[in-house]
Scaffold this active site. Sequence first.
Site, PDB file in Angstrom:
ATOM      1  N   ASN A  92       0.849  -1.178   0.000  1.00  0.00           N
ATOM      2  CA  ASN A  92       0.000   0.000   0.000  1.00  0.00           C
ATOM      3  C   ASN A  92       0.893   1.240   0.000  1.00  0.00           C
ATOM      4  O   ASN A  92       1.736   1.375  -0.876  1.00  0.00           O
ATOM      5  CB  ASN A  92      -0.946  -0.055   1.207  1.00  0.00           C
ATOM      6  CG  ASN A  92      -2.124   0.888   1.085  1.00  0.00           C
ATOM      7  OD1 ASN A  92      -2.637   1.091  -0.004  1.00  0.00           O
ATOM      8  ND2 ASN A  92      -2.559   1.466   2.187  1.00  0.00           N
ATOM      9  N   ASP A 189      -6.233   8.494   5.708  1.00  0.00           N
ATOM     10  CA  ASP A 189      -5.507   7.830   4.628  1.00  0.00           C
ATOM     11  C   ASP A 189      -4.034   8.256   4.682  1.00  0.00           C
ATOM     12  O   ASP A 189      -3.351   7.987   5.655  1.00  0.00           O
ATOM     13  CB  ASP A 189      -6.181   8.175   3.290  1.00  0.00           C
ATOM     14  CG  ASP A 189      -5.882   7.195   2.185  1.00  0.00           C
ATOM     15  OD1 ASP A 189      -4.770   6.641   2.147  1.00  0.00           O
ATOM     16  OD2 ASP A 189      -6.746   6.975   1.320  1.00  0.00           O
TER      17      ASP A 189
END
Length: 280
Positions: A92, A189
Amino acid sequence: MSVAVKVRSRVGEGPTWSGDALHWVDILAGRIHRSDLASGTTSTIEVPTWVGAAVPMAGGGYVAATREGFATVVDGHLDTFGAHLPDGIRMNDAKCDPAGRLWAGSCAEDFARGAGALECLDVNWTHRTVLTGLTQPNGIGWSPDATTMYLIDTQDGALYAYEFDLERGSVGERRTVVTFDVETDGYPDGLAVDAEGFVWIAMWSGSAVVRVSPDGVIVRRIALPVSQPTSCAFIGPRLDALCVTSAAEGLAPDDASDDGSVFVLRDLDVVGLPVATFGG
């Protein structure tokens, strides 16, 4: 606020300012972008895999966190040297610490709880798993004195802080800085740290970036014209503007929207910390 790069990225992510340009990716499209914001031009490298982040290397090219593991991208060629992730797990977000190591989170493609990890690629090109039992490790950053490493776990809705030893590249005890109400705030995020030690976080489904103090107080919220901001980075010669990436994935097509574009916020009265390139 202005739109710096008008594009409908599926999942724009991983902004890094280096070499007087903004480097960023579109994860699901397998694209690595280099945007010259002064001229308004963007060049793109396409790779045959998902790419969570691509960080410039000191010697040129990129080191990337991909669907399979760690890779280099030099002269447009992808070399996956660290293909160690099992099927269903992908890299990620990723970022380099001040010593030039690359830290990257991995997660299950369906975000299965506890299936993620935090991994480190050392400058000698060896990689190690540092933390396990995470779900969706995301934004990464360091305090101005590099004694604290910040890490978001998006599915937890939390910003964590770990004791950090820069010389050894090791993490210690964890504390929770802040936990968001994801129903109202959105999901935390990607992040960036400013020179005062405050953490800026892009809030997915929250249409905003927030500034959080080291002790967990949300001191500022800036609304954005998109629902899915993904990450942020301080940019410019003085690192006094904030770039924010966004995603259009899962949203209905709308030619009038800026979903997936890259934004720049100016006149924030703060400056950011420089982010290192990979030292290998």
